[in-house]
Structure formats: C-alpha cells, structure tokens
Design a protein around this motif. Sequence first.
Motif, PDB file in Angstrom:
ATOM      1  N   PRO A 105       0.818  -1.207   0.000  1.00 55.50           N
ATOM      2  CA  PRO A 105       0.000   0.000   0.000  1.00 55.50           C
ATOM      3  C   PRO A 105       0.861   1.271   0.000  1.00 55.50           C
ATOM      4  N   GLU A 106       0.309   2.342  -0.545  1.00 56.40           N
ATOM      5  CA  GLU A 106       1.075   3.583  -0.700  1.00 56.40           C
ATOM      6  C   GLU A 106       1.544   4.164   0.620  1.00 56.40           C
ATOM      7  N   ASN A 107       0.748   3.968   1.670  1.00 61.21           N
ATOM      8  CA  ASN A 107       1.119   4.624   2.935  1.00 61.21           C
ATOM      9  C   ASN A 107       2.390   4.045   3.550  1.00 61.21           C
ATOM     10  N   VAL A 108       2.742   2.800   3.206  1.00 59.42           N
ATOM     11  CA  VAL A 108       3.988   2.217   3.730  1.00 59.42           C
ATOM     12  C   VAL A 108       5.164   3.109   3.359  1.00 59.42           C
ATOM     13  N   THR A 109       5.187   3.559   2.115  1.00 56.21           N
ATOM     14  CA  THR A 109       6.356   4.285   1.616  1.00 56.21           C
ATOM     15  C   THR A 109       6.091   5.793   1.526  1.00 56.21           C
ATOM     16  N   GLY A 110       5.060   6.238   2.220  1.00 55.92           N
ATOM     17  CA  GLY A 110       4.761   7.674   2.232  1.00 55.92           C
ATOM     18  C   GLY A 110       4.564   8.231   0.834  1.00 55.92           C
ATOM     19  N   GLY A 111       4.035   7.395  -0.064  1.00 56.03           N
ATOM     20  CA  GLY A 111       3.764   7.854  -1.429  1.00 56.03           C
ATOM     21  C   GLY A 111       4.926   7.632  -2.393  1.00 56.03           C
ATOM     22  N   LEU A 112       6.107   7.254  -1.897  1.00 59.67           N
ATOM     23  CA  LEU A 112       7.257   7.008  -2.802  1.00 59.67           C
ATOM     24  C   LEU A 112       7.037   5.732  -3.607  1.00 59.67           C
ATOM     25  N   ASP A 113       7.691   5.650  -4.784  1.00 59.90           N
ATOM     26  CA  ASP A 113       7.576   4.398  -5.536  1.00 59.90           C
ATOM     27  C   ASP A 113       8.754   3.458  -5.265  1.00 59.90           C
ATOM     28  N   THR A 114       9.508   3.757  -4.189  1.00 58.30           N
ATOM     29  CA  THR A 114      10.582   2.853  -3.761  1.00 58.30           C
ATOM     30  C   THR A 114      10.316   2.401  -2.328  1.00 58.30           C
ATOM     31  N   VAL A 115      10.943   1.269  -1.969  1.00 60.10           N
ATOM     32  CA  VAL A 115      10.785   0.774  -0.597  1.00 60.10           C
ATOM     33  C   VAL A 115      12.112   0.198  -0.086  1.00 60.10           C
ATOM     34  N   GLY A 116      12.408   0.469   1.155  1.00 53.46           N
ATOM     35  CA  GLY A 116      13.619  -0.081   1.794  1.00 53.46           C
ATOM     36  C   GLY A 116      13.300  -1.429   2.419  1.00 53.46           C
TER      37      GLY A 116
END
Length: 326
Positions: A105-116
């Motif tokens: 979901p978008e909220n995990v990454t604060g709207g970014l299209d990358t994820v750590g």
Amino acid sequence: MTKLIDLKKNDNIEECAKCVKNGGVIIFPTETVYGIGTNALDKEAVDKIFTVKGRKSDNPLIVLVSNTIMLNKIVSNINEIHRKLIENFWPGPLTIIFDKKDVLPENVTGGLDTVGVRIPGNSVTRKLIEKIGVPITAPSANISGKLSIIDASVAYKEFNGKVDYIIDGGISDIGIESTIIKVENGIVKILRCGSILKEDIEKLGIEVEFSSIPSRNNKHYDIESDAIVVTGDDTDIINKIDEYISNDIDKKIGIIGSFKNYDLFSKRVDKYIKLDEDNTMKNLYNILNEAKEADIDVFLIESVKNTNESQVIMNKLMQVSNNKII
Ligand code: TXA
Ligand code: MG
C-alpha cells in the motif's frame, strides 16, 4: 492491553504472529534496534504504525522479509549489484532501497515508488516473519524524534498500552540502525551509515558514495540537552575539556568520555558517562538514553577514533551535537 512475550522463557509466539497477520501491532527485537511491526500489506494496519510512532505520513517505513521469495513479491527491477549485496550482506543490517510493487500500500512508503527492505540477521526475527507469513513494517521502536531502543524494558515504558505485544529478545546485538543504501547508475549511495561500512561494500568491487536520506529528521538523536563533540588527539581533548569546564561555571556540565579520563574529570562535572571504546556501537543508545535522563545543560562528548566503528559512531555523535565541535 500490551502482552509481553519473553523469548528467554520460550513464550509462545504463535498467537502474536496471528495477531500481526490480522493487523495487530507489535514491538519486536532485531539485531540492529527494536522495531514496530505490522502486516505491511494491510493499509489500515500500516496507518496505526504512524499513529503509534507519532510519525509524519510522508516519512516512509522500511519493511522486513524472511526470504527472497517474499522480497520478489514486493519489489521489482532487482539488478546484478542488488544481487551481490544480498548474497554478501543478507541476512543482516543492510537495508536496500528497491522499486516497489503495487501490492505494498502507498502509505507504507509515504507515497514514494521505492521501498527499503532487508532480511534481518536475527534468526528469531526471521522465524517470526515466517510465522506471520507476510512482510512486516520495521521502523525503529521509538516515538518520532526520540532515541532508538535496544532493550525491551525501555520499549515497555514507552509503549505499554499502545501496542498489542512486546517481544523481549534481549539487548540488540549491534545496537544501531541498519546501513541504508540505494543503487543509482551502478553506484551504491549510502543514505544512512550503520555497521556495514563503505569499505565493506567496496571490497566487493562496487563503487560507493555517501549521500543522505532526503529531509532526514535531525532530531532523531536528541538527548534533550546541548551537546558538543570534543576533537583532537588525547592531549587536545583533555585541554579542551579542562578549558570548557573552567570557563562555564554556570552550566550543569556532563561528559560522555573515555575510561582513562574518568579520574581526571568525573568530580569536576555533574555527570560522567563512560564510553567503552571496545563496545561503543552496541552501547551507544544506552549511553545516549542515560544522557537524556540526566538533568544536564550541556554534554561534552569525546570523539571516538582508532576503531573500525569510529566512522559510524562519529556520524551519530555529530547528529547528537548538531555538528557542534570544539
Ligand atoms: O535497523 C533498522 O533499519 C531499524 C530496524 C528496526 O529495522 N529500523 C529503522 O527504521 O531504523 P526507521 O524508520 O527509524 O529509519 C528508516 C529510515 C527513515 O529515515 C526513512 O525516512 C528512510 O529510512 N527511508 C525509508 N524508506 C525509504 C525510501 N524508500 N527511500 C529513502 N529513504 C527511506
Ligand atoms: Mg528511527
């Protein structure tokens, strides 16, 4: 109510794993620092993490997986350099920023299209994620702007009543947060220093540069008093501390300093916290927490040198002092 699970007593984690899968929130141990976890695929559960931490919704969360099958479900465009890093440093304290898939979901990454993402080095954490069966969120278990936590009893004081479970897995082995990197045009950019150092990555024949997390929150290392890092060789450090103490009689002064300078200064200041040079990384947050609890106006912090941890410790200390040095 918050339930405590003590892994030393072999408390059962089944029920806790089920709770997380269904959107419950837990505090759990990792080899770096304690984390706050929930089902990273569940948007409503993820919202709770921002509330519990008091974190701004545009500050992305990192995610933990227990194996690369789980990784492939949430990220795309894994390249050769990513693969080399994964082979050499996972499971372990290296968070890699990947392109994210829509399943997160978008909220995990604060709207970014990358994820750590990382696979944690702590086998208990990996087993827990396996039981949960989905990737979990893993921001550090602290209220936003406060110090990270490496001890479940400290987490309990801060989060009792605010999360469903706290898992006590003992003191975190490493004691500081993971190194965060991003691969850009074949170069590894270090966004946050941690126990995996620039040289460790360079040894693989990869080019590495320092960079930073966009809009990083400097308050992360706030010890609630002023702090000044004292630099120089051993004699310089002694002279600078001596001069500062002699001139600043109106302030409550504390020192975070070496064992060898304890006898010299401990009676002349209001608090002397010893910095064990052999174990600085592991003890850093305990030391900073002790400093935070003390009623002191300014802490003089001896710079750390001569160990391969010094680079990362100094990086953290400069954040504590807001780059103030003498
Ligand atoms: O060792 C760790 O990494 C611990 C353990 C608990 O896993 N977690 C941790 O999370 O330190 P946190 O949220 O306290 O710090 C993660 C940092 C934040 O500053 C966040 O802004 C940044 O990583 N971050 C997360 N996702 C990012 C992304 N996609 N791009 C750039 N920075 C990102
Ligand atoms: Mg943090």
